[in-house]
Design a protein around this motif. Structure first.
Motif, PDB file in Angstrom:
ATOM      1  N   ILE A  25      72.550  44.864  52.396  1.00 32.66           N
ATOM      2  CA  ILE A  25      72.961  43.808  53.313  1.00 32.66           C
ATOM      3  C   ILE A  25      72.691  44.242  54.736  1.00 32.66           C
ATOM      4  N   PHE A  26      72.636  43.272  55.645  1.00 33.14           N
ATOM      5  CA  PHE A  26      72.397  43.555  57.063  1.00 33.14           C
ATOM      6  C   PHE A  26      73.725  43.957  57.687  1.00 33.14           C
ATOM      7  N   LEU A 116      69.032  38.544  64.252  1.00 36.09           N
ATOM      8  CA  LEU A 116      69.181  37.207  63.680  1.00 36.09           C
ATOM      9  C   LEU A 116      69.272  37.377  62.174  1.00 36.09           C
ATOM     10  N   PRO A 117      70.448  37.151  61.571  1.00 34.26           N
ATOM     11  CA  PRO A 117      70.556  37.316  60.119  1.00 34.26           C
ATOM     12  C   PRO A 117      69.737  36.261  59.379  1.00 34.26           C
ATOM     13  N   ARG A 118      69.446  36.530  58.131  1.00 31.38           N
ATOM     14  CA  ARG A 118      68.770  35.561  57.276  1.00 31.38           C
ATOM     15  C   ARG A 118      69.629  34.299  57.136  1.00 31.38           C
ATOM     16  N   THR A 119      69.008  33.231  56.693  1.00 27.78           N
ATOM     17  CA  THR A 119      69.729  31.974  56.496  1.00 27.78           C
ATOM     18  C   THR A 119      70.892  32.176  55.532  1.00 27.78           C
ATOM     19  N   PRO A 120      72.090  31.713  55.862  1.00 33.89           N
ATOM     20  CA  PRO A 120      73.238  31.850  54.944  1.00 33.89           C
ATOM     21  C   PRO A 120      72.899  31.290  53.566  1.00 33.89           C
ATOM     22  N   SER A 146      65.032  33.871  48.442  1.00 37.52           N
ATOM     23  CA  SER A 146      64.863  33.109  49.677  1.00 37.52           C
ATOM     24  C   SER A 146      64.630  31.623  49.422  1.00 37.52           C
ATOM     25  N   ALA A 147      64.954  31.153  48.229  1.00 38.68           N
ATOM     26  CA  ALA A 147      64.683  29.759  47.877  1.00 38.68           C
ATOM     27  C   ALA A 147      65.394  28.774  48.796  1.00 38.68           C
ATOM     28  N   ALA A 171      70.552  31.029  64.182  1.00 45.63           N
ATOM     29  CA  ALA A 171      69.374  30.189  64.321  1.00 45.63           C
ATOM     30  C   ALA A 171      69.711  28.948  65.138  1.00 45.63           C
ATOM     31  N   SER A 172      68.778  28.527  65.987  1.00 49.35           N
ATOM     32  CA  SER A 172      68.988  27.309  66.779  1.00 49.35           C
ATOM     33  C   SER A 172      68.957  26.084  65.882  1.00 49.35           C
ATOM     34  N   THR A 173      68.086  26.102  64.885  1.00 51.12           N
ATOM     35  CA  THR A 173      68.028  25.064  63.865  1.00 51.12           C
ATOM     36  C   THR A 173      67.246  25.629  62.694  1.00 51.12           C
TER      37      THR A 173
END
Length: 604
Positions: A25-26, A116-120, A146-147, A171-173
């Protein structure tokens, strides 16, 4: 990872499985400080600390611990952003768990400013890629974990206010038109993001080009798909998209993408987003996995790498140059073979240099001033453990920072800040020195030109070297130097490169014999002589030579030499005149069919 598995895809799948089993994990939390590891070391005698090198200095390195990564979290891709407002430069370092931002404004003291963490909801993955348009970064990740990742969009201006302790950003978006994807490509001129190798959700475009309009970066919009049926699966592993400005006038000012599609290079026109079309296709014998590549600045050539041919065919690293002056018909122009067995990965072109991340061999720099004859001009081994054909070591490189430093992401050893040195030198090859009768001649070829310079042919004489001929270096190609009307003798010669700042480099040196006859006897020196003089005899062929001193009445005073001489050799003979009476004397040299006489005056 993908459908329609092939042996090369299986290799990647195994790597992904190993990465998934790590389950790391990060770790970075807001306000946590991490040490930097600044280790500035010049490349001296082929070493910068433990790292082998040539013409590349180490400015700094941040290992994985200094980047704030847990054990097992390795690096992957890399990009950079320079803020025109603050003047600061940031490395955007991809890892298995997210993006780490490193301020590299001061190359000797880089500093982690955040992540910047990966997408939740998405997991760690071996593959993450990012590109930049303006002040926005676009990030994708690959693999089954990463799906649900999508494409993150991050406003990099947030880094301006980063404090002394690393921060965690959001992330901004997130663009959800895809799930997982292998790579992301940016054409800043047209605000076009191209996602390639999409899979695991959304509109995959068959793994080909998924076109996204980011004119409004906070609201990315799907613009179209392109899949070329000539390649194995229509899958693009990586790509580059440009507004074409090359020699093929039929395609000038068009939006051209080059896809590296495992078994084909596919050139496409995506100007009409709804109706992209194939322009040209290329491959080559011995391809195993056509991985990635880059246009030269003039868009005339493509420099390309193959990730699996080293293991598939047992040869060393190969970098291929395609002539694409006709985009419809790419032609393989040349192939550079490295001395190393390592696997080549990402490469990029700046001016006449190719900067390559070659896994276990680290950074490799090729000079392509003459694209038909690439030469290696520098290297830095970020992974000194070995140079084997494995997937350890350097993943990517970024060569465009305005201060001239080069960034390298090493999967195992962290972020390297490097500086290429001596890249201003011109290279020459095919050199041949020759002596003809009374003329010295040098022919050669200027292989590369990276900066204005001059070449000088210098000839050695009693008083030292003198410049006999000079050439201003402005372009590649053959050259010839000639020095005529020389007295018979032995001449040391040098080819010297002189740069604008006065730096000199001896490119080649030799010793030439200007011998119009089979035997040459040079005039005594000094003459007149008081205590001693010296005579030199030179032989063009193998022969027996006798040299003697005679007085004015023809009586032999002294035998100076009576022995064999080999071809292209000389004998410097000292004559003691201190006990001789003042007057005229003769030195006589006799060889096979030659009888030569020189006079010497003894003065008192």
């Amino acid at each position: 990872m993908h459908t329609n598995w092939t042996p090369d895809a299986t290799v990647r799948g195994l790597l992904f499985a190993v990465a998934t089993l790590l389950g790391v994990i990060f770790p970075m939390a807001a306000g946590t400080a991490y040490p930097t590891m600044a280790q500035s070391q010049a490349c001296v005698d082929g070493k910068a600390g433990v790292h082998g090198c040539e013409n590349v200095d180490l400015r700094a390195r941040l290992d994985r611990s200094a980047l704030g990564l847990d054990p097992g979290v390795r690096l992957n891709d890399l990009w950079a952003w320079e803020d025109a407002v603050s003047g600061r430069a940031f490395a955007l370092v991809g890892t298995m768990a997210g993006i780490t931002f490193v301020d590299v404004t001061q190359p000797d003291t880089p500093r982690v400013v955040g992540h910047l963490p990966r997408t939740p909801g998405s997991g760690t993955t071996t593959w993450r890629d990012m590109k930049v348009i303006g002040h926005h970064m676009f990030v994708v990740a690959d693999g089954s974990a990463s799906a649900s990742h999508g494409m993150q969009v991050f406003d990099l201006t947030a880094l301006r206010t980063a404090g002394p302790a690393p921060q965690t950003f959001q992330a901004s978006t997130t663009y959800t038109g895809i799930g997982a994807a292998h790579n992301v490509v940016a054409n800043a001129s047209t605000n076009l993001i191209v996602i390639v190798g999409a899979n695991g959700g959304g509109t995959t475009c068959g793994g080909g080009l998924h076109l996204v309009d980011v004119s409004d970066p906070m609201n990315p919009s799907f613009a179209g798909c392109f899949t070329d049926g000539s390649s194995r699966r229509g899958y693009s592993h990586d790509a580059q998209c440009v507004v074409y400005d090359g020699p093929d006038t039929a395609h000038r000012n068009r939006d051209i993408c080059v896809g590296y599609n495992e078994d084909r290079i596919v050139i496409s026109d995506v100007t009409d987003r709804q109706s992209p079309r194939t322009v040209g296709v290329a491959s080559y014998p011995g391809s195993a996995y056509i991985h990635q590549g880059w246009f030269t600045d003039d868009h005339r050539y493509l420099i390309q790498n193959d990730e699996l041919d080293e293991n598939a065919f047992g040869h060393t690293t190969r970098t291929r140059v395609f002539d694409v002056s006709d985009l419809d018909d790419p032609v393989l122009l040349s192939t550079f073979s490295s001395p190393n067995a390592s696997i080549d990965h990402n490469l990029y072109v700046k001016d006449n240099l190719v900067f390559q991340a070659n896994y276990s061999s680290g950074l490799q720099i090729l000079d392509i001033s003459d694209p038909a004859n690439p030469v290696r001009s520098g290297w830095f081994d970020t992974y000194p453990a070995d140079n084997n054909a494995n997937f350890n070591g350097a993943w990517s490189v970024y060569p465009w920072l305005s201060n001239g430093t080069v960034l390298v992401s090493d999967r195992d050893n962290g972020l390297f800040v490097l500086e290429a040195t001596e890249q201003g030198l011109t290279t020459v090859d095919h050199l041949e020195f020759e002596a003809r009768s009374t003329t010295i001649r040098l022919t050669g070829r200027i292989a590369s030109v990276r900066a204005p310079a001059s070449l000088e042919l210098r000839v050695g004489r009693y008083a030292g070297y003198t410049t006999e001929s000079r050439l201003d270096v402005t372009t590649t190609g053959p050259f010839t130097f000639s020095v005529p009307d020389l007295e018979p003798g032995r001449y040391p010669v040098q080819l010297v490169l002189v740069e604008l700042d006065g730096r000199e480099t001896i490119m080649a040196e030799d010793i030439l014999f200007v011998l119009p006859e089979s035997l040459v006897l040079q005039d005594p020196f000094p003459n007149p002589a008081t205590s001693s003089t010296r005579v030199t005899v030179l032989s063009k062929v193998d022969q027996h030579v006798r040299v003697a001193l005679f007085d004015a009445r023809g009586r032999e005073v002294e035998v100076l030499m009576d022995s064999p001489m080999s071809a292209l050799s000389e004998a410097a003979l000292s004559v003691d005149t201190s006990s001789l009476a003042a007057g005229l004397y003769y030195v006589r040299a006799m060889g096979d069919g030659m009888d030569l006489v020189r006079t010497v005056v003894v003065a008192r």
